[in-house]
Design a protein around this motif. Sequence first.
Motif, PDB file in Angstrom:
ATOM      1  N   ARG A  29       2.447  -7.684  -6.145  1.00 50.95           N
ATOM      2  CA  ARG A  29       2.565  -6.284  -5.707  1.00 50.95           C
ATOM      3  C   ARG A  29       2.641  -6.211  -4.180  1.00 50.95           C
ATOM      4  NH1 ARG A  29      -1.004  -5.520 -10.140  1.00 50.95           N
ATOM      5  NH2 ARG A  29      -2.816  -5.646  -8.769  1.00 50.95           N
ATOM      6  N   ASP A  30       1.814  -7.010  -3.509  1.00 56.82           N
ATOM      7  CA  ASP A  30       1.837  -7.024  -2.042  1.00 56.82           C
ATOM      8  C   ASP A  30       3.211  -7.442  -1.517  1.00 56.82           C
ATOM      9  OD1 ASP A  30      -0.820  -6.244  -2.039  1.00 56.82           O
ATOM     10  OD2 ASP A  30      -1.589  -8.249  -1.543  1.00 56.82           O
ATOM     11  N   ARG A  31       3.804  -8.469  -2.136  1.00 59.45           N
ATOM     12  CA  ARG A  31       5.139  -8.938  -1.723  1.00 59.45           C
ATOM     13  C   ARG A  31       6.187  -7.851  -1.935  1.00 59.45           C
ATOM     14  NH1 ARG A  31       3.312 -13.625  -4.165  1.00 59.45           N
ATOM     15  NH2 ARG A  31       4.430 -13.157  -6.090  1.00 59.45           N
ATOM     16  N   ASP A  32       6.000  -7.059  -2.988  1.00 60.20           N
ATOM     17  CA  ASP A  32       6.959  -5.999  -3.303  1.00 60.20           C
ATOM     18  C   ASP A  32       6.733  -4.739  -2.476  1.00 60.20           C
ATOM     19  OD1 ASP A  32       8.162  -7.626  -5.188  1.00 60.20           O
ATOM     20  OD2 ASP A  32       7.083  -6.752  -6.884  1.00 60.20           O
ATOM     21  N   GLY A  33       5.680  -4.733  -1.643  1.00 63.75           N
ATOM     22  CA  GLY A  33       5.398  -3.575  -0.809  1.00 63.75           C
ATOM     23  C   GLY A  33       4.648  -2.465  -1.525  1.00 63.75           C
ATOM     24  N   TRP A  34       3.980  -2.807  -2.597  1.00 63.99           N
ATOM     25  CA  TRP A  34       3.216  -1.823  -3.371  1.00 63.99           C
ATOM     26  C   TRP A  34       2.171  -1.145  -2.498  1.00 63.99           C
ATOM     27  CZ3 TRP A  34      -2.014  -1.562  -4.836  1.00 63.99           C
ATOM     28  CH2 TRP A  34      -2.308  -0.655  -5.860  1.00 63.99           C
ATOM     29  N   VAL A  35       2.027   0.146  -2.674  1.00 63.61           N
ATOM     30  CA  VAL A  35       1.025   0.917  -1.954  1.00 63.61           C
ATOM     31  C   VAL A  35       0.176   1.638  -2.987  1.00 63.61           C
ATOM     32  CG1 VAL A  35       0.647   2.779  -0.309  1.00 63.61           C
ATOM     33  CG2 VAL A  35       2.577   1.227  -0.007  1.00 63.61           C
TER      34      VAL A  35
END
Length: 87
Positions: free
Chosen positions: A43-49
Motif C-alpha cells: 500500500r505504501d508503494r502504491d501511495g495509499w493514504v
Amino acid sequence: MRPPLCFVCGLSPHDLPGDRGSSGFTLVHFALDVQERAAQEARDRDGWVGHPVNAEWFCGAHADTARAHADLHWRKALSVLAAHGDA
C-alpha cells in the motif's frame, strides 16, 4: 488518517482545555504480522493514504500504557488496552 480520539477513554481534542487540540494525543503503532506488514508495504508503494490498521490515538493519560504494549500484535494490544477503559 482518523482525527485524534483516545482508544481507551474516548477523549477528543474538543475535550481538552485551552488550545492544546490534537497536541494532547499520541499516535501509537503496534506490531503487524508478516502478511500484514507485506500488505502495508505494498500500500505504501502504491501511495495509499489512510489510517493504518495497527495505529490508534491515545490521550496523555493513556499514551504511556499504549507505548508499553507497542511490541504486541495490534489485535492483542488493543484487546489488552480496551480492558483499561471504556473502549
